[in-house]
Design an enzyme around this catalytic site. Sequence first.
Site, short mmCIF file in Angstrom:
data_model
loop_
_atom_site.label_atom_id
_atom_site.label_comp_id
_atom_site.label_asym_id
_atom_site.label_seq_id
_atom_site.Cartn_x
_atom_site.Cartn_y
_atom_site.Cartn_z
N LYS A 195 0.79 -1.06 -0.07
CA LYS A 195 0.18 0.13 -0.14
C LYS A 195 0.79 1.16 -0.02
O LYS A 195 1.83 1.43 0.80
CB LYS A 195 -0.67 -0.10 1.35
CG LYS A 195 -2.03 0.68 1.02
CD LYS A 195 -2.97 0.32 2.40
CE LYS A 195 -4.40 0.82 2.39
NZ LYS A 195 -4.95 0.69 3.85
C1 E4P Z 1 -8.03 1.77 3.63
O1 E4P Z 1 -7.29 1.10 3.08
C2 E4P Z 1 -7.95 2.43 4.91
O2 E4P Z 1 -7.15 1.36 5.73
C3 E4P Z 1 -9.00 2.67 5.58
O3 E4P Z 1 -10.40 2.33 4.94
C4 E4P Z 1 -9.01 4.05 6.29
O4 E4P Z 1 -10.32 4.23 6.98
P1 E4P Z 1 -10.73 5.29 8.13
O5 E4P Z 1 -10.97 6.60 7.50
O6 E4P Z 1 -11.74 4.83 8.89
O7 E4P Z 1 -9.42 5.28 9.05
#
Ligand code: E4P
Length: 217
Positions: free
Chosen positions: A83
């Site tokens: 990522k």
């Molecule tokens: C996506 O891959 C992220 O890990 C995640 O969806 C972030 O979400 P949040 O805005 O609830 O932290």
Amino acid sequence: MHFFLDTAEVEEIRKGLDLGILDGVTTNPTLVAKTGRPFREVIEEICSMVPGPVSAEVVSLDTEGMIREGKTVAEWAENIVVKIPITTEGLKAINALSREGVRINTTLVFNPLQALMAAKAGAAYVSPFLGRLDDISTPSLGLVADIVGIFNNFGYETEVICASVRHPVHIVECARLGADIATMPYAVLEKLIKHPLTDAGIKGFLSDWEKVPDKPF
Ligand code: E4P
């Protein structure tokens, strides 16, 4: 449509796997920190539990560091997806790693051009963040529609992961818009099959069943 869990908690992943509909997992540094466990240990355990893609995020801000970290985590398991945030440095890392066959999930996407740039760089996935946009009074579903439309226009194979999902309506809308994947907290996954009329219906049927004579079971 594929459903991923957005968590680093293995118990939640186990419960998701028990449902038989879990296709993958996404994590981020915040989610891993919440477990209190070492990064490599937790990622390797998740990868051994889940046959589908498991995203693990890099934390360097420079291209060289992202590439180094990406190559390191990519060696931990076959199903690792690296990522990387969509910055200038990130874009270069996405390009370099994708060319070497490392699958990239482009994270922190907040506009369609960021997604288009990531697709051009060869990313396997882009993750538009819905909840964080909604949180600042910016409707997020138009972003998903734009990205899906642009990828369709040009035949990009990059898959769209709806991320930062807060509630079931996000999932319905993402499905309607043709997003490939939604990644969600376990609490949201659980809610997808809940309906008070289903519960009330079962209660009524069971109560009437008591009145049926000579029940076979
Ligand atoms: C996506 O891959 C992220 O890990 C995640 O969806 C972030 O979400 P949040 O805005 O609830 O932290």
